[in-house]
Scaffold this motif. Structure first.
Motif, PDB file in Angstrom:
ATOM      1  N   ARG B   5     -58.268  74.070  74.500  1.00 20.49           N
ATOM      2  CA  ARG B   5     -57.150  73.696  75.363  1.00 20.49           C
ATOM      3  C   ARG B   5     -57.612  72.714  76.443  1.00 20.49           C
ATOM      4  O   ARG B   5     -58.741  72.826  76.940  1.00 20.49           O
ATOM      5  N   CYS B   6     -56.728  71.804  76.832  1.00 21.23           N
ATOM      6  CA  CYS B   6     -57.063  70.870  77.924  1.00 21.23           C
ATOM      7  C   CYS B   6     -57.098  71.661  79.239  1.00 21.23           C
ATOM      8  O   CYS B   6     -56.651  72.819  79.287  1.00 21.23           O
ATOM      9  N   ALA B   7     -57.611  71.005  80.295  1.00 22.60           N
ATOM     10  CA  ALA B   7     -57.781  71.700  81.576  1.00 22.60           C
ATOM     11  C   ALA B   7     -56.444  72.174  82.161  1.00 22.60           C
ATOM     12  O   ALA B   7     -56.380  73.225  82.808  1.00 22.60           O
ATOM     13  N   VAL B   8     -55.372  71.400  81.909  1.00 20.60           N
ATOM     14  CA  VAL B   8     -54.052  71.758  82.468  1.00 20.60           C
ATOM     15  C   VAL B   8     -53.506  73.000  81.767  1.00 20.60           C
ATOM     16  O   VAL B   8     -53.073  73.960  82.425  1.00 20.60           O
ATOM     17  N   CYS B   9     -53.551  72.989  80.424  1.00 19.95           N
ATOM     18  CA  CYS B   9     -53.035  74.133  79.650  1.00 19.95           C
ATOM     19  C   CYS B   9     -53.876  75.388  79.920  1.00 19.95           C
ATOM     20  O   CYS B   9     -53.340  76.498  79.981  1.00 19.95           O
ATOM     21  N   LYS B  10     -55.181  75.162  80.112  1.00 25.99           N
ATOM     22  CA  LYS B  10     -56.070  76.281  80.428  1.00 25.99           C
ATOM     23  C   LYS B  10     -55.687  76.860  81.784  1.00 25.99           C
ATOM     24  O   LYS B  10     -55.607  78.075  81.956  1.00 25.99           O
ATOM     25  N   TYR B  11     -55.431  75.984  82.750  1.00 30.52           N
ATOM     26  CA  TYR B  11     -55.068  76.405  84.104  1.00 30.52           C
ATOM     27  C   TYR B  11     -53.783  77.232  84.086  1.00 30.52           C
ATOM     28  O   TYR B  11     -53.688  78.253  84.754  1.00 30.52           O
ATOM     29  N   PHE B  12     -52.807  76.767  83.324  1.00 30.95           N
ATOM     30  CA  PHE B  12     -51.518  77.467  83.281  1.00 30.95           C
ATOM     31  C   PHE B  12     -51.462  78.546  82.187  1.00 30.95           C
ATOM     32  O   PHE B  12     -50.411  79.130  81.959  1.00 30.95           O
ATOM     33  N   PHE B  26     -57.042  65.116  81.146  1.00 29.86           N
ATOM     34  CA  PHE B  26     -57.688  66.302  81.722  1.00 29.86           C
ATOM     35  C   PHE B  26     -58.456  67.070  80.639  1.00 29.86           C
ATOM     36  O   PHE B  26     -57.979  68.094  80.131  1.00 29.86           O
ATOM     37  N   PRO B  27     -59.656  66.560  80.282  1.00 31.84           N
ATOM     38  CA  PRO B  27     -60.435  67.237  79.238  1.00 31.84           C
ATOM     39  C   PRO B  27     -60.887  68.629  79.691  1.00 31.84           C
ATOM     40  O   PRO B  27     -61.040  68.868  80.896  1.00 31.84           O
ATOM     41  N   PRO B  28     -61.114  69.523  78.731  1.00 30.82           N
ATOM     42  CA  PRO B  28     -61.456  70.904  79.107  1.00 30.82           C
ATOM     43  C   PRO B  28     -62.813  71.049  79.803  1.00 30.82           C
ATOM     44  O   PRO B  28     -63.027  72.015  80.526  1.00 30.82           O
ATOM     45  N   ASP B  29     -63.702  70.063  79.567  1.00 28.36           N
ATOM     46  CA  ASP B  29     -65.046  70.172  80.170  1.00 28.36           C
ATOM     47  C   ASP B  29     -65.077  69.772  81.644  1.00 28.36           C
ATOM     48  O   ASP B  29     -66.123  69.784  82.277  1.00 28.36           O
ATOM     49  N   ASN B  30     -63.915  69.369  82.206  1.00 23.42           N
ATOM     50  CA  ASN B  30     -63.870  68.993  83.623  1.00 23.42           C
ATOM     51  C   ASN B  30     -62.660  69.642  84.306  1.00 23.42           C
ATOM     52  O   ASN B  30     -61.726  68.953  84.718  1.00 23.42           O
ATOM     53  N   GLN B  32     -62.395  70.860  87.170  1.00 21.53           N
ATOM     54  CA  GLN B  32     -62.358  70.439  88.576  1.00 21.53           C
ATOM     55  C   GLN B  32     -61.371  69.287  88.794  1.00 21.53           C
ATOM     56  O   GLN B  32     -60.704  69.214  89.826  1.00 21.53           O
ATOM     57  N   ARG B  33     -61.306  68.403  87.797  1.00 19.62           N
ATOM     58  CA  ARG B  33     -60.419  67.231  87.868  1.00 19.62           C
ATOM     59  C   ARG B  33     -58.960  67.665  88.087  1.00 19.62           C
ATOM     60  O   ARG B  33     -58.294  67.143  88.989  1.00 19.62           O
ATOM     61  N   PHE B  34     -58.496  68.618  87.314  1.00 19.12           N
ATOM     62  CA  PHE B  34     -57.106  69.060  87.497  1.00 19.12           C
ATOM     63  C   PHE B  34     -56.962  69.918  88.759  1.00 19.12           C
ATOM     64  O   PHE B  34     -55.968  69.802  89.478  1.00 19.12           O
ATOM     65  N   THR B  35     -57.953  70.754  89.030  1.00 15.07           N
ATOM     66  CA  THR B  35     -57.873  71.628  90.211  1.00 15.07           C
ATOM     67  C   THR B  35     -57.677  70.794  91.479  1.00 15.07           C
ATOM     68  O   THR B  35     -56.841  71.107  92.321  1.00 15.07           O
ATOM     69  N   CYS B  36     -58.480  69.723  91.598  1.00 13.59           N
ATOM     70  CA  CYS B  36     -58.390  68.834  92.774  1.00 13.59           C
ATOM     71  C   CYS B  36     -57.005  68.212  92.878  1.00 13.59           C
ATOM     72  O   CYS B  36     -56.358  68.290  93.927  1.00 13.59           O
ATOM     73  N   VAL B  37     -56.588  67.566  91.795  1.00 13.09           N
ATOM     74  CA  VAL B  37     -55.310  66.848  91.787  1.00 13.09           C
ATOM     75  C   VAL B  37     -54.152  67.813  92.047  1.00 13.09           C
ATOM     76  O   VAL B  37     -53.233  67.520  92.820  1.00 13.09           O
ATOM     77  N   HIS B  38     -54.233  68.992  91.427  1.00 11.21           N
ATOM     78  CA  HIS B  38     -53.176  70.001  91.577  1.00 11.21           C
ATOM     79  C   HIS B  38     -53.108  70.507  93.016  1.00 11.21           C
ATOM     80  O   HIS B  38     -52.019  70.717  93.551  1.00 11.21           O
TER      81      HIS B  38
END
Lengths: 156, 156
Positions: B5-12, B26-30, B32-38
């Motif tokens: 899953r991508c970082a966004v789908c993983k987050y939600f 938003f690749p799954p290996d980063n 932090q990228r989505f966390t920051c932006v979110h």
């Protein structure tokens, strides 16, 4: 309801208390300021960010920025407004486009400076050489003196 | 639920479809990228902003960025991530602090460049003067020639 509500209270159609924390940052005569910031960050995120600033400043993390020094509150909203305006104008690059452009300008200025300094060093060496070496005219004058069997004491 | 899953789908904590529009940005290996932006913009604002980019590019304003060229989608999220990171690091000034600092650097570089160019112009004039004016040695050689009654044809 006050007739001089701040831009935030006006936007949310609510009463603006005399000690409204948003009032110094969002005056009623500039509704665009809040509209921009709200469009990009959302009102709740602005509140959260300003709360973070309270924490960073080791102030009591009140629900909203009552403890933050006024100049920092205004500066924070100024910078958020600046970024929001650029994000609306340049939806893909926002402020980062300005940063890239400024980096390019610095690179150009530094390259030009390096060239100018190299030229200065070269010219300085030329000035010294021109002042210490005999000029072509001087060389011919010396030759004339030698040809005429004179001992030129001025040029040992 | 996909294991990549991508970082966004993983987050939600939701299923990440094979054509997920967030996956390239938003690749799954980063994560932090989505966390920051979110944290700074909120997920719904990111969606809105990317939709605005669709409109700016005269593309069909789909609910989310399926029509936006991939490089612009990635660039937009890159710049949002950059701004968000700086806002977290510098809650009062964010990216605007960098812009102010770069403006100062440009001002310094341009002042130094103006000085270097003025010095270059001065030195150039000096080199020309040193090459065309007789030097002290040359002047003395001329004097010797005159004192000895010689007609110095090399210095009319």
């Amino acid at each position: 309801m006050s007739s001089t509500r701040c831009a935030v209270c006006k936007y949310f159609r609510r009463r603006c208390p005399s000690d409204c924390v948003f009032a110094p940052c969002f005056p009623p005569d500039n509704p665009q300021r809040f509209t921009c910031v709200h469009r990009i960050y959302g009102a709740s995120n602005i509140g959260k960010m300003l709360e973070v600033i309270n924490l960073e400043c080791n102030l009591v993390p009140l629900s909203i920025l009552t403890e933050l020094p006024m100049h920092l509150r205004v500066d924070a909203v100024d910078s958020l407004y600046y970024e929001a305006k650029w994000r609306i104008q340049e939806p893909v690059y926002g402020c980062v486009g300005i940063i890239s452009s400024l980096h390019r300008q610095i690179h150009i200025a530094q390259t030009q400076l390096a060239k100018a300094r190299a030229e200065t060093a070269f010219l300085r060496a030329n000035v010294v050489a021109a002042k210490t070496m005999p000029s072509s005219g001087e060389f011919m004058a010396q030759q004339n003196s030698i040809d005429n069997g004179l001992d030129d004491q001025s040029n040992p």
